[in-house]
Motif scaffolding. Structure first.
Motif, PDB file in Angstrom:
ATOM      1  N   THR A   1       0.843  -1.198   0.000  1.00 52.44           N
ATOM      2  CA  THR A   1       0.000   0.000   0.000  1.00 52.44           C
ATOM      3  C   THR A   1       0.874   1.241   0.000  1.00 52.44           C
ATOM      4  OG1 THR A   1      -1.683  -1.200   1.271  1.00 52.44           O
ATOM      5  CG2 THR A   1      -1.870   1.195   1.199  1.00 52.44           C
ATOM      6  N   PRO A   2       0.642   2.176  -0.913  1.00 51.35           N
ATOM      7  CA  PRO A   2       1.495   3.374  -0.975  1.00 51.35           C
ATOM      8  C   PRO A   2       1.223   4.332   0.184  1.00 51.35           C
ATOM      9  CG  PRO A   2      -0.301   3.566  -2.535  1.00 51.35           C
ATOM     10  CD  PRO A   2      -0.392   2.176  -1.967  1.00 51.35           C
ATOM     11  N   GLU A   3       2.150   5.240   0.411  1.00 55.93           N
ATOM     12  CA  GLU A   3       1.978   6.306   1.403  1.00 55.93           C
ATOM     13  C   GLU A   3       0.697   7.063   1.125  1.00 55.93           C
ATOM     14  OE1 GLU A   3       3.004   9.060   4.502  1.00 55.93           O
ATOM     15  OE2 GLU A   3       4.177   7.317   3.879  1.00 55.93           O
TER      16      GLU A   3
ATOM     17  N   GLY B   1      -2.261   5.834   1.108  1.00 58.14           N
ATOM     18  CA  GLY B   1      -3.257   4.997   0.463  1.00 58.14           C
ATOM     19  C   GLY B   1      -4.243   4.380   1.440  1.00 58.14           C
ATOM     20  N   VAL B   2      -5.220   3.662   0.870  1.00 55.12           N
ATOM     21  CA  VAL B   2      -6.248   2.971   1.651  1.00 55.12           C
ATOM     22  C   VAL B   2      -6.093   1.483   1.428  1.00 55.12           C
ATOM     23  CG1 VAL B   2      -8.708   2.659   2.050  1.00 55.12           C
ATOM     24  CG2 VAL B   2      -7.829   4.926   1.461  1.00 55.12           C
ATOM     25  N   LEU B   3      -5.903   0.732   2.503  1.00 54.06           N
ATOM     26  CA  LEU B   3      -5.795  -0.724   2.432  1.00 54.06           C
ATOM     27  C   LEU B   3      -7.137  -1.323   2.831  1.00 54.06           C
ATOM     28  CD1 LEU B   3      -4.420  -3.448   2.200  1.00 54.06           C
ATOM     29  CD2 LEU B   3      -3.431  -3.089   4.487  1.00 54.06           C
TER      30      LEU B   3
ATOM     31  N   MET C   1      -1.533   5.873   6.308  1.00 58.10           N
ATOM     32  CA  MET C   1      -2.437   5.073   5.491  1.00 58.10           C
ATOM     33  C   MET C   1      -3.702   4.783   6.276  1.00 58.10           C
ATOM     34  SD  MET C   1      -0.329   1.445   5.700  1.00 58.10           S
ATOM     35  CE  MET C   1      -1.410   0.643   4.532  1.00 58.10           C
TER      36      MET C   1
END
Length: 462
Positions: free
Chosen positions: A76-78, A80-82, A99
């Motif tokens: 998951t990128p900085e 971002g939504v997981l 995140m």
């Protein structure tokens, strides 16, 4: 580490004045080396233990076949939504970037630590954890084995289920976080060897709201200032909340049942507890509200009921010219409603209700004139024996609390078991009828309420 040592050396160099400066400044020389140093720009050095997570292969084999949750975090990128699919995942987890982590649907997301070490570390700012189940920490108090360890600022933690963990949620040097609507339960150990449900350590300005904490050791705030505890429920633990060197904290609208101690203020200045219900703090150390060398605290509109001791106070207020104010509280069906031990005055009691207690006021180790050092006015006592002829709602004569034969059970704790026995009741009656010695004045309210005031705890149907 090298840059921290370099910065520290620079600060120490600033703290040591040169020989020339000492010659020029007689005042500095008189006060000693370092007296004129300016530490306002000194670098902040972390004082907590570094994060040490036990790797997955060293944890219980039952989780070895589960997908590591860390893999999802790493992808998951900085910022971002997981969105996590329902299922069981293996810990440990270490989040070091901003995140959002939450379930993808309605199914449960379980992160299992395999009964070893800490399960989840959140070491970032402004992240969100939502609707996760975190379970299976280790059992080491030395390592602070925890389900969720928070080491960042401005994070949102909500609707978590924390179970089978030594420590539940542990905030270390973590400010401006929100922890709410979560359930926390420790491991199935004896009370003294469980971990703390929610712990704050050098953590300030956090909101702890609407959480259910059961079967843990304590909920604690040490060296942590200006936090708000609101709407929480605590059951079957030792301390519902234990403050130590923690100033200006607010505790409001909480419900604490069947804990050994309700709220304990130790070495604390400022703050308030209002609209709380504390019930059934029983046993040898049972206490609703406790004070140890604390000052400037407001206790307002609380219900303290069915406790061994409603209020236990030692050397509080501690600072000169400060007060501890009890306003509109209800003390009902306690063994001792107010117990002041080695206190020096400064407690103010206004508009409180005392009913059904075995003893309303007990002052230990004080002379008979000491009862007037505290201020009592406008309280209701169900033991008041006066009248209200002018019907203004205030008793015509002061209410005075004296210690007669009660001194037997006060000075000999083992005799408390017999407090309401026929023998002690007879001794107390004879003392009041024809005292053998001058009784000790415990409290004097010049304007006691004649009619019990109506009351309502905010957020409660009672």
């Amino acid at each position: 580490m090298l840059h921290k040592l370099t910065a520290l050396a620079a600060v120490m160099a600033l703290a040591l004045p040169t020989a020339h400066a000492q010659d020029d400044d007689e005042g500095t020389r008189a006060r000693g080396p370092g007296s004129g140093a300016d530490f306002s720009t000194a670098p902040r050095v972390d004082v907590h233990k570094p994060v040490q997570l036990i790797p997955l292969y060293m944890r219980d084999k039952r989780i070895h076949g589960l997908q590591p949750f860390q893999e999802l975090v790493d992808k998951t990128p900085e910022g971002g939504v997981l969105k996590v699919p329902a299922g069981h995942y293996a810990g440990p987890v270490h989040v070091k970037k901003r995140m959002i982590i939450e379930p993808a649907g309605e199914g449960e997301v379980v992160i299992d630590g395999g009964d070893k070490g800490t399960v989840f570390v959140l070491e970032t700012n402004e992240a969100t954890l939502r609707k996760l189940t975190i379970t299976g920490s280790g059992e080491s108090h030395d390592a602070d084995d925890t389900c969720l360890n928070i080491r960042g600022h401005g994070n949102l933690i909500e609707n978590l289920h924390i179970a089978d963990c030594l420590f539940g949620i542990d905030l270390k040097q973590a400010d401006h976080n929100i922890v709410r609507n979560s359930k926390v339960r420790s491991k199935d150990f004896e009370l003294g060897v469980r971990g703390d449900g929610i712990r704050l350590w050098y953590s300030h300005d956090n909101l702890i709201e609407n959480n259910l904490v059961t079967d843990t050791r304590d909920m604690v705030a040490w060296y942590s200032h200006r936090n708000i505890y609101r709407g929480n429920e605590g059951r079957r633990s030792r301390y519902s909340i234990h403050f130590m060197f923690a100033n200006d904290n607010i505790v409001e609208n909480n419900r604490f049942y069947d804990n050994a101690v309700g709220i304990y203020f130790m070495y604390m200045e400022g703050g308030a507890a209002r609209n709380n219900i504390i019930s059934h703090a029983t046993g040898a150390t049972g206490m609703g509200l406790g004070f140890k060398e604390s000052s400037d605290i407001l206790l307002e509109n609380n219900e303290i009921i069915y406790c061994a001791v409603g209020v236990g106070s030692d050397l509080s207020p501690f600072q000169p010219d400060t007060t501890i104010r009890f306003v509109n509280n209800r003390f009902a069906f306690n063994g001792i409603a107010i117990q002041l031990t080695s206190e020096l005055g400064g407690n103010e009691m206004h508009g409180n209700t005392f009913e059904g207690n075995l003893t309303d006021v007990f002052q230990a180790g004080r002379g008979r004139a000491e009862g007037v050092k505290n201020k009592w006015e406008g309280n209701y006592f169900d033991t008041y024996q006066g009248f209200d002829r002018d019907e203004d709602g205030v008793g015509d004569t002061p209410h005075e609390e004296y210690a007669y034969a009660d001194r037997i059970w006060m000075e000999i704790p083992n005799a408390r078991f017999f407090k309401t026995s026929p023998v002690l009741e007879m001794l107390d009656f004879l003392e009041r009828l024809a005292p053998f010695s001058t009784p000790d004045l415990q409290a004097r309210d010049p304007k006691p309420l004649y009619i019990k005031p109506e009351r309502r705890i905010e957020g409660s149907a009672s």
